[in-house]
Design a protein around this motif. Structure first.
Motif, mmCIF file in Angstrom:
data_model
loop_
_atom_site.group_PDB
_atom_site.id
_atom_site.type_symbol
_atom_site.label_atom_id
_atom_site.label_comp_id
_atom_site.label_asym_id
_atom_site.label_seq_id
_atom_site.Cartn_x
_atom_site.Cartn_y
_atom_site.Cartn_z
ATOM 1 N N GLU A 150 9.500 -13.565 17.430
ATOM 2 C CA GLU A 150 10.455 -12.677 16.774
ATOM 3 C C GLU A 150 10.520 -11.344 17.505
ATOM 4 O O GLU A 150 9.725 -11.054 18.396
ATOM 5 N N ILE A 151 11.495 -10.535 17.096
ATOM 6 C CA ILE A 151 11.552 -9.115 17.453
ATOM 7 C C ILE A 151 11.145 -8.360 16.198
ATOM 8 O O ILE A 151 11.680 -8.601 15.120
ATOM 9 N N ASN A 152 10.200 -7.448 16.311
ATOM 10 C CA ASN A 152 9.684 -6.747 15.136
ATOM 11 C C ASN A 152 9.737 -5.241 15.354
ATOM 12 O O ASN A 152 9.075 -4.701 16.239
ATOM 13 N N GLY A 153 10.556 -4.576 14.550
ATOM 14 C CA GLY A 153 10.659 -3.122 14.636
ATOM 15 C C GLY A 153 10.216 -2.436 13.360
ATOM 16 O O GLY A 153 10.569 -1.278 13.122
ATOM 17 N N SER A 154 9.435 -3.138 12.542
ATOM 18 C CA SER A 154 8.990 -2.570 11.278
ATOM 19 C C SER A 154 7.987 -1.443 11.502
ATOM 20 O O SER A 154 7.303 -1.392 12.532
ATOM 21 N N LYS A 155 7.892 -0.561 10.522
ATOM 22 C CA LYS A 155 6.985 0.576 10.621
ATOM 23 C C LYS A 155 5.552 0.119 10.850
ATOM 24 O O LYS A 155 4.841 0.673 11.689
ATOM 25 N N GLU A 156 5.133 -0.903 10.116
ATOM 26 C CA GLU A 156 3.764 -1.394 10.240
ATOM 27 C C GLU A 156 3.502 -1.942 11.636
ATOM 28 O O GLU A 156 2.435 -1.689 12.224
ATOM 29 N N TYR A 157 4.475 -2.650 12.181
ATOM 30 C CA TYR A 157 4.266 -3.247 13.498
ATOM 31 C C TYR A 157 4.291 -2.196 14.603
ATOM 32 O O TYR A 157 3.567 -2.317 15.597
ATOM 33 N N VAL A 158 5.112 -1.170 14.448
ATOM 34 C CA VAL A 158 5.152 -0.087 15.444
ATOM 35 C C VAL A 158 3.744 0.475 15.646
ATOM 36 O O VAL A 158 3.278 0.631 16.787
ATOM 37 N N LYS A 159 3.068 0.798 14.564
ATOM 38 C CA LYS A 159 1.721 1.382 14.636
ATOM 39 C C LYS A 159 0.729 0.388 15.247
ATOM 40 O O LYS A 159 -0.093 0.745 16.098
ATOM 41 N N LYS A 160 0.805 -0.855 14.802
ATOM 42 C CA LYS A 160 -0.105 -1.898 15.283
ATOM 43 C C LYS A 160 0.080 -2.140 16.782
ATOM 44 O O LYS A 160 -0.896 -2.235 17.535
ATOM 45 N N ALA A 161 1.340 -2.223 17.212
ATOM 46 C CA ALA A 161 1.633 -2.478 18.621
ATOM 47 C C ALA A 161 1.166 -1.329 19.505
ATOM 48 O O ALA A 161 0.623 -1.539 20.598
ATOM 49 N N CYS A 162 1.364 -0.103 19.041
ATOM 50 C CA CYS A 162 0.958 1.061 19.827
ATOM 51 C C CYS A 162 -0.554 1.094 20.014
ATOM 52 O O CYS A 162 -1.039 1.325 21.125
ATOM 53 N N GLU A 163 -1.301 0.862 18.957
ATOM 54 C CA GLU A 163 -2.759 0.863 19.052
ATOM 55 C C GLU A 163 -3.235 -0.192 20.048
ATOM 56 O O GLU A 163 -4.160 0.047 20.838
ATOM 57 N N ALA A 164 -2.603 -1.353 20.017
ATOM 58 C CA ALA A 164 -2.995 -2.427 20.934
ATOM 59 C C ALA A 164 -2.673 -2.055 22.383
ATOM 60 O O ALA A 164 -3.469 -2.316 23.298
ATOM 61 N N SER A 165 -1.526 -1.417 22.609
ATOM 62 C CA SER A 165 -1.162 -0.999 23.968
ATOM 63 C C SER A 165 -2.100 0.077 24.492
ATOM 64 O O SER A 165 -2.509 0.050 25.653
ATOM 65 N N LEU A 166 -2.438 1.035 23.647
ATOM 66 C CA LEU A 166 -3.370 2.090 24.051
ATOM 67 C C LEU A 166 -4.703 1.482 24.478
ATOM 68 O O LEU A 166 -5.299 1.901 25.481
ATOM 69 N N ARG A 167 -5.139 0.491 23.736
ATOM 70 C CA ARG A 167 -6.417 -0.157 24.046
ATOM 71 C C ARG A 167 -6.347 -0.895 25.391
ATOM 72 O O ARG A 167 -7.241 -0.765 26.223
ATOM 73 N N ARG A 168 -5.277 -1.648 25.596
ATOM 74 C CA ARG A 168 -5.154 -2.406 26.845
ATOM 75 C C ARG A 168 -4.962 -1.487 28.050
ATOM 76 O O ARG A 168 -5.452 -1.769 29.151
ATOM 77 N N LEU A 169 -4.230 -0.394 27.858
ATOM 78 C CA LEU A 169 -3.979 0.551 28.953
ATOM 79 C C LEU A 169 -5.169 1.471 29.216
ATOM 80 O O LEU A 169 -5.172 2.214 30.199
ATOM 81 N N ASN A 170 -6.128 1.428 28.316
ATOM 82 C CA ASN A 170 -7.345 2.235 28.477
ATOM 83 C C ASN A 170 -7.004 3.729 28.515
ATOM 84 O O ASN A 170 -7.490 4.485 29.353
ATOM 85 N N THR A 171 -6.152 4.134 27.561
ATOM 86 C CA THR A 171 -5.728 5.535 27.490
ATOM 87 C C THR A 171 -5.574 5.928 26.023
ATOM 88 O O THR A 171 -5.579 5.069 25.139
ATOM 89 N N ASP A 172 -5.443 7.217 25.772
ATOM 90 C CA ASP A 172 -5.272 7.659 24.389
ATOM 91 C C ASP A 172 -3.865 8.188 24.118
ATOM 92 O O ASP A 172 -3.590 8.702 23.038
#
Length: 326
Positions: free
Chosen positions: A92-114
């Motif tokens: 799916e494509i997910n632009g919900s508020k909950e998913y925005v936060k979840k996706a960002c946290e996961a990207s920060l972790r993978r990118l090794n940045t804050d």
């Protein structure tokens, strides 16, 4: 290196699209990809583009390995929205508020940045009001996790609505000599709203480089085999189109790829193309385009010879086309 602006970010005139290092364009070689990323930094490239869905997170991890030691000097752009299962199938494509936060946290972790310098909504979720999605992204800015917000393949109406919630710094969209749809409505709107345009596939997925003469040159797992512009008679007709550019490039003593990038760069200081490559040799060739001046008569010739709508075939297969200009 020469630089352009996205909001208050000072980015190299050409960024580096990292998608192909982890998926879509045939086989992967992490060692060569890492070498290419490091070489890009040596050449002054400070704008790297990735997304959480490239390689189902693996591309962000790859970029993160290089990013850690040079974080303050690099502008990193990533995207969210596509949800894929472990096998890689898009759910799916997910632009919900909950998913925005979840996706960002996961990207920060993978990118090794804050923090992320430029965070895009990869595709607009038709089930969620854009105001909700941008509102959640705005909260990420307020929390210091994101510096700037971007959209990808959004319609003019969506851009206007999003802009009312929070300034949009950049629109990522396909734009090249053979994909010029945005020139009629979206590009003028971006300029009115002071939104930078970041063209992906500025080399037409490699077609404009002149290096691809047959679909048989592509390995079996190259996704371009499913692209309408690369199939059957479409491929042959598009090849004739590209030959006109090759002749012009030859007269200028540059490569077709450099001509295509120079043409884009000449269209405005607010345009920052992100040609993708996983090879150092192609990277060096692309970056050299920054120093090439395109004579007005040549630009006029290209605009006349390859006008809007010249390419034969859609940009994507049917299902993917439905996600564009939302």
């Amino acid at each position: 290196m020469k630089y352009r602006s996205i909001g208050d970010l000072r980015v190299s005139s050409l960024g580096l699209g990292c998608m192909g290092m982890s998926e879509y364009y045939g086989n992967q070689n992490d060692e060569e990809s890492i070498a290419t990323l490091n070489y890009a930094l040596e050449l002054g490239v400070n704008f790297l583009d990735t997304a959480d869905q490239y390689g189902v997170g693996k591309n962000e991890e790859l970029v993160g390995r290089v990013l850690k030691s040079v974080r303050q000097q690099i502008n990193i752009a990533t995207k969210f929205g596509f949800v894929r299962d472990e096998a890689g199938k898009v759910i799916e494509i997910n632009g919900s508020k909950e998913y925005v936060k979840k996706a960002c946290e996961a990207s920060l972790r993978r990118l090794n940045t804050d923090y992320i310098d430029l965070y895009y909504l990869h595709r607009v979720d038709p089930r969620v009001p854009i105001e909700e999605t941008i509102g959640a992204m705005k909260e990420l800015v307020e929390e210091g996790k994101v510096r700037h917000i971007g959209l990808s393949e959004a319609s003019s109406q969506t851009i206007k609505r999003a802009q009312k919630v929070h300034p949009i710094a950049a629109l990522q969209t396909e734009y090249s000599i053979w994909s010029r749809d945005i020139e009629e409505e979206i590009l003028p709107l971006c300029r009115k709203l002071n939104i930078a345009v970041v063209p992906y596939s500025p080399l037409g997925r490699g077609f404009l480089s002149g290096k691809l003469k047959s679909i048989d040159n592509l390995v079996k797992n190259d996704y371009r085999r499913n692209s309408p512009r690369f199939q059957g008679e479409n491929f042959n007709q598009n090849l004739l189109l590209i030959q006109r550019l090759e002749d012009t490039a030859c007269q200028m003593n540059i490569s077709p790829a450099q001509l295509a990038l120079t043409w884009l760069l000449s269209n405005g200081e607010d345009i920052i193309p992100i040609p993708g490559t996983k090879r150092r040799s192609y990277l060096k060739e692309n970056i050299a385009a920054i120093d090439i001046e395109l004579p007005k008569n040549v630009k006029d010739f290209i605009d006349k010879t390859v006008p809007v709508g010249s390419a034969i075939g859609d940009r994507y297969p049917v299902q993917s086309m439905k996600l564009l200009n939302q």
